[in-house]
Design a protein around this motif. Structure first.
Motif, PDB file in Angstrom:
ATOM      1  N   VAL A  48       0.868  -1.183   0.000  1.00  0.00           N
ATOM      2  CA  VAL A  48       0.000   0.000   0.000  1.00  0.00           C
ATOM      3  C   VAL A  48       0.899   1.226   0.000  1.00  0.00           C
ATOM      4  O   VAL A  48       1.957   1.229   0.636  1.00  0.00           O
ATOM      5  N   CYS A  49       0.473   2.272  -0.704  1.00  0.00           N
ATOM      6  CA  CYS A  49       1.197   3.543  -0.682  1.00  0.00           C
ATOM      7  C   CYS A  49       0.326   4.605  -0.016  1.00  0.00           C
ATOM      8  O   CYS A  49      -0.903   4.594  -0.164  1.00  0.00           O
ATOM      9  N   VAL A  50       0.959   5.513   0.710  1.00  0.00           N
ATOM     10  CA  VAL A  50       0.189   6.477   1.494  1.00  0.00           C
ATOM     11  C   VAL A  50       0.720   7.897   1.315  1.00  0.00           C
ATOM     12  O   VAL A  50       1.883   8.116   0.966  1.00  0.00           O
ATOM     13  N   LEU A  51      -0.172   8.854   1.582  1.00  0.00           N
ATOM     14  CA  LEU A  51       0.193  10.256   1.660  1.00  0.00           C
ATOM     15  C   LEU A  51      -0.686  10.892   2.727  1.00  0.00           C
ATOM     16  O   LEU A  51      -1.906  10.759   2.672  1.00  0.00           O
TER      17      LEU A  51
ATOM     18  N   VAL B  80      -3.821   4.990   0.100  1.00  0.00           N
ATOM     19  CA  VAL B  80      -4.599   5.615   1.169  1.00  0.00           C
ATOM     20  C   VAL B  80      -4.026   7.021   1.329  1.00  0.00           C
ATOM     21  O   VAL B  80      -2.835   7.190   1.577  1.00  0.00           O
ATOM     22  N   SER B  81      -4.891   8.027   1.153  1.00  0.00           N
ATOM     23  CA  SER B  81      -4.420   9.403   1.148  1.00  0.00           C
ATOM     24  C   SER B  81      -5.425  10.334   1.800  1.00  0.00           C
ATOM     25  O   SER B  81      -6.633  10.049   1.824  1.00  0.00           O
ATOM     26  N   THR B  82      -4.928  11.453   2.301  1.00  0.00           N
ATOM     27  CA  THR B  82      -5.832  12.532   2.681  1.00  0.00           C
ATOM     28  C   THR B  82      -6.484  13.077   1.409  1.00  0.00           C
ATOM     29  O   THR B  82      -5.879  13.075   0.334  1.00  0.00           O
TER      30      THR B  82
ATOM     31  N   GLY C 230      -8.348   2.845  -3.970  1.00  0.00           N
ATOM     32  CA  GLY C 230      -7.762   3.345  -2.741  1.00  0.00           C
ATOM     33  C   GLY C 230      -8.828   3.907  -1.824  1.00  0.00           C
ATOM     34  O   GLY C 230     -10.025   3.750  -2.069  1.00  0.00           O
ATOM     35  N   TYR C 231      -8.379   4.564  -0.769  1.00  0.00           N
ATOM     36  CA  TYR C 231      -9.290   5.207   0.183  1.00  0.00           C
ATOM     37  C   TYR C 231      -8.799   6.626   0.446  1.00  0.00           C
ATOM     38  O   TYR C 231      -7.599   6.857   0.625  1.00  0.00           O
ATOM     39  N   LEU C 232      -9.757   7.559   0.501  1.00  0.00           N
ATOM     40  CA  LEU C 232      -9.459   8.948   0.811  1.00  0.00           C
ATOM     41  C   LEU C 232     -10.088   9.295   2.153  1.00  0.00           C
ATOM     42  O   LEU C 232     -11.244   8.958   2.398  1.00  0.00           O
ATOM     43  N   VAL C 233      -9.304   9.958   3.008  1.00  0.00           N
ATOM     44  CA  VAL C 233      -9.786  10.312   4.342  1.00  0.00           C
ATOM     45  C   VAL C 233      -9.763  11.824   4.500  1.00  0.00           C
ATOM     46  O   VAL C 233      -9.040  12.516   3.775  1.00  0.00           O
TER      47      VAL C 233
ATOM     48  N   ALA D 224      -7.767   8.781  10.706  1.00  0.00           N
ATOM     49  CA  ALA D 224      -8.766   8.063   9.912  1.00  0.00           C
ATOM     50  C   ALA D 224      -8.125   7.113   8.905  1.00  0.00           C
ATOM     51  O   ALA D 224      -8.820   6.288   8.295  1.00  0.00           O
ATOM     52  N   MET D 225      -6.809   7.176   8.745  1.00  0.00           N
ATOM     53  CA  MET D 225      -6.113   6.273   7.828  1.00  0.00           C
ATOM     54  C   MET D 225      -5.961   4.880   8.436  1.00  0.00           C
ATOM     55  O   MET D 225      -5.686   3.912   7.713  1.00  0.00           O
ATOM     56  N   ILE D 226      -6.131   4.758   9.738  1.00  0.00           N
ATOM     57  CA  ILE D 226      -5.903   3.463  10.405  1.00  0.00           C
ATOM     58  C   ILE D 226      -6.831   2.398   9.845  1.00  0.00           C
ATOM     59  O   ILE D 226      -6.380   1.303   9.436  1.00  0.00           O
ATOM     60  N   SER D 227      -8.119   2.669   9.833  1.00  0.00           N
ATOM     61  CA  SER D 227      -9.099   1.659   9.416  1.00  0.00           C
ATOM     62  C   SER D 227      -8.885   1.178   7.979  1.00  0.00           C
ATOM     63  O   SER D 227      -8.833  -0.035   7.736  1.00  0.00           O
ATOM     64  N   PRO D 228      -8.758   2.076   6.975  1.00  0.00           N
ATOM     65  CA  PRO D 228      -8.538   1.581   5.619  1.00  0.00           C
ATOM     66  C   PRO D 228      -7.227   0.835   5.447  1.00  0.00           C
ATOM     67  O   PRO D 228      -7.146  -0.121   4.665  1.00  0.00           O
TER      68      PRO D 228
END
Length: 383
Positions: free
Chosen positions: A279-282, A304-306, A321-324, A331-335
């Motif tokens: 997974v990649c995150v920002l 998973v990103s803001t 992906g998921y946007l928080v 809020a990134m924890i759950s996804p």
């Protein structure tokens, strides 16, 4: 052919800096007379990639933070350079250079273009927002074109009444698309040499970001600690360099993440680390449309990103992906837990990411679109 001057506050390993580098090189290749003006902070590694035909000036008084004395000196230096060079186009990049460069262009510039890589008045305290909005609106009449890196940036600029709609353009920030599409994952032996520990059997979260507070890596370390309660084999790889390194390393030590969070620094092979990630995150609080997000999706990775302006045009929320909410890094924890615990879901998201048509983000497309905008501005100045 035109004389084009680019002005940027810093020339480091950042998105706006890489965008400026590629623009300068493409324009020199196309036969234009290109000059780069940059401030005090410079990474000589990225500067070494500048085409030898691009002439350069360093204005050492030009810094990122507001400093009225140094800013005034910077404007005087910029006026002298512009008056001597007499450019057809002055293209400013980043917020600070955008203000100083456009003021200076009043006394010695041609058509003025401002690159909107980030809006300085979003997600900042009231005093900063008020100051930057006042300055942006003040400079709007002398700005002939805005080059926004995303539709989201353009919409936000117009929402805050910065410049007329007819002046705004969207030109995605170019890069080597094929390099990220076709990258082979970093192998375990090379990862072992780099990190001092094996990644075999680990689930990898990758973050490409400069080590600075607005990227919120510090806050994300707490997210990682929570994710590891459910998925203890999870590791974080942070690719980037910056002034916040010591503070981040102290937080890693305090959270006991020494064997699971790694500040790798700048890497020329960032695409291979992305390809290795699960997974990649920002987690940034302020961006334009981050080049890292494009690179993640080009690499076919779940993201998973803001929910920054424009990111939803690249990352399908719940699809690739998921946007928080920007204000809620936790809020990134759950996804992340959801993705890391479900291999089939990760594979599904990865396939959808790989199917995205991101050809607009090629370097060639960026150079072509800038050429058209410049040409139209110069024609209008003659008419």
């Amino acid at each position: 052919m035109a004389k084009i001057i680019h002005v940027i506050t810093r020339m480091i390993r950042g998105g706006a800096d890489e965008n400026t580098l590629l623009s300068c090189n493409a324009q020199a290749e196309n036969g234009h007379d290109v000059v780069l003006i940059y401030g005090d902070e410079v990474d000589h590694g990225i500067l070494s990639l500048l085409d030898i035909r691009v002439r350069r000036h360093q204005v050492k008084t030009m810094i990122r933070n507001i400093d009225l004395v140094r800013d005034a000196r910077s404007i005087i230096s910029l006026i002298r350079i512009l008056f001597r060079e007499r450019p057809d186009i002055v293209h400013t990049h980043t917020s600070k250079a955008g203000i100083l460069g456009r003021v200076a262009a009043l006394f010695g510039g041609g058509r003025v273009v401002h690159g909107v890589h980030i809006l300085p008045f979003l997600n900042v305290k009231w005093s900063e927002r008020s100051l930057y909005l006042f300055l942006e609106r003040l400079l709007a009449p002398i700005t002939h074109a805005y080059i926004n890196v995303s539709d989201g940036m353009m919409k936000e600029g117009l929402r805050y009444r910065v410049g007329a709609a007819r002046k705004h353009h969207v030109v995605p920030s170019g890069m080597d698309v094929a390099k990220f599409r076709e990258a082979a994952p970093i192998d375990d032996d090379e990862a072992l040499r780099t990190l001092g520990t094996s990644l075999a059997g680990s689930k990898i979260i990758c973050m490409v970001a400069a080590l600075e507070p607005r990227k919120r890596i510090f806050e994300f370390l707490d997210v990682l600690a929570e994710v590891r309660r459910t998925s203890p084999e999870t590791c974080l790889i942070v690719l980037g360099e910056g002034h916040d390194r010591s503070r981040l390393q102290q937080r890693i030590d305090a959270l006991g993440l020494n064997k699971s969070a790694f500040l790798v620094g700048f890497r020329a092979d960032v695409e291979r680390w992305i390809a290795r990630a699960d997974v990649c995150v920002l987690a940034s609080e302020r961006e334009g449309l981050p080049r890292a997000i494009i690179q993640y999706v080009l690499g076919g990775r779940p993201v998973v990103s803001t929910d920054l302006p424009g990111v939803d045009a690249v990352v399908g929320d719940g699809e690739s992906g998921y946007l928080v909410p920007v204000a809620n890094v936790a809020a990134m924890i759950s996804p992340l837990v959801t993705l890391l615990s479900d291999e089939d879901l990760r594979a599904s998201f990865a396939r959808r990411a790989a199917m995205r048509d991101l050809s607009r983000w090629s370097s060639a497309n960026m150079a072509s679109e800038l050429e058209t905008i410049y040409s139209n501005l110069l024609k209008s100045s003659v008419a």
